[in-house]
Design a protein around this motif. Structure first.
Motif, PDB file in Angstrom:
ATOM      1  N   ILE A   1     -44.336 -53.013  32.814  1.00 57.09           N
ATOM      2  CA  ILE A   1     -45.279 -53.804  33.632  1.00 57.09           C
ATOM      3  C   ILE A   1     -46.702 -53.591  33.123  1.00 57.09           C
ATOM      4  CG2 ILE A   1     -46.356 -53.962  35.931  1.00 57.09           C
ATOM      5  CD1 ILE A   1     -43.674 -55.455  35.760  1.00 57.09           C
TER       6      ILE A   1
ATOM      7  N   LEU B   1     -39.494 -46.750  37.422  1.00 55.87           N
ATOM      8  CA  LEU B   1     -39.131 -48.083  37.937  1.00 55.87           C
ATOM      9  C   LEU B   1     -37.843 -48.483  37.243  1.00 55.87           C
ATOM     10  CD1 LEU B   1     -42.140 -50.639  37.953  1.00 55.87           C
ATOM     11  CD2 LEU B   1     -41.054 -49.563  39.896  1.00 55.87           C
TER      12      LEU B   1
ATOM     13  N   GLU C   1     -36.392 -52.822  40.127  1.00 58.25           N
ATOM     14  CA  GLU C   1     -37.791 -52.648  40.559  1.00 58.25           C
ATOM     15  C   GLU C   1     -38.741 -53.301  39.559  1.00 58.25           C
ATOM     16  OE1 GLU C   1     -37.128 -48.388  42.876  1.00 58.25           O
ATOM     17  OE2 GLU C   1     -37.408 -48.403  40.715  1.00 58.25           O
TER      18      GLU C   1
ATOM     19  N   ALA D   1     -41.481 -56.192  40.447  1.00 59.88           N
ATOM     20  CA  ALA D   1     -42.890 -56.057  40.051  1.00 59.88           C
ATOM     21  C   ALA D   1     -43.295 -57.205  39.120  1.00 59.88           C
ATOM     22  CB  ALA D   1     -43.117 -54.701  39.377  1.00 59.88           C
TER      23      ALA D   1
ATOM     24  N   LYS E   1     -44.267 -60.350  40.868  1.00 62.24           N
ATOM     25  CA  LYS E   1     -45.592 -60.269  41.493  1.00 62.24           C
ATOM     26  C   LYS E   1     -46.724 -60.508  40.495  1.00 62.24           C
ATOM     27  CE  LYS E   1     -44.005 -57.279  45.156  1.00 62.24           C
ATOM     28  NZ  LYS E   1     -43.670 -55.913  45.489  1.00 62.24           N
TER      29      LYS E   1
END
Length: 137
Positions: A43, A69, A73, A77, A80
């Motif tokens: 991420i 993560l 997960e 993320a 988002k």
């Protein structure tokens, strides 16, 4: 013009990363592979690319079981981040649990589920599935 395929591999196993790197080399495609050992690192990497206006990965291979993560997960993320570019994502896992395969189908960003180990033939199929006319083997 020869465009590289940008591949992001998210896997906490160094041996798997090494194997995938060797498989990428054997495909005959020009590919830039970046590996991150957990979802948070991936991420952060994607955020850096966005902030510096660099090319996003064309393909992301995501392991499920990782520290910090995990694969699920990471996907939560990722959604988002609001990335509009379509990136082909595949879960790459040694999991044989049907519920993992079914869960992968619930993410609109995930194109499929690949059981480890990844084969050269399967990676070539993924590379060929890219709609980049200028990518040549």
């Amino acid at each position: 013009m020869n465009t590289k395929i940008n591949l992001l591999v998210i896997d906490d196993d160094d041996i798997n990363i090494f194997i995938i790197k060797k498989i990428v080399e054997k495909t005959g495609y020009e590919a830039k592979m970046v590996a991150k050992t957990n979802g948070l690192m991936a991420i952060d990497y994607l955020k850096e690319l966005i902030e510096s206006d660099q090319v996003l990965p064309h393909l992301i291979l995501i392991d499920i079981n990782m520290p910090v993560l995990n694969g699920w997960e990471f996907l939560d993320a990722y959604e988002k981040l609001g990335i509009k570019t379509e990136i082909d994502m595949y879960m790459l896992s040694s999991s044989v649990y049907e519920n993992d395969i079914e869960k992968a189908k619930t993410y609109k960003t995930v194109k499929g589920f690949i059981s480890k180990p990844l084969s050269i033939e399967r990676l070539v199929e993924l590379f060929e599935g890219k709609s980049l006319d200028s990518i040549q083997p």
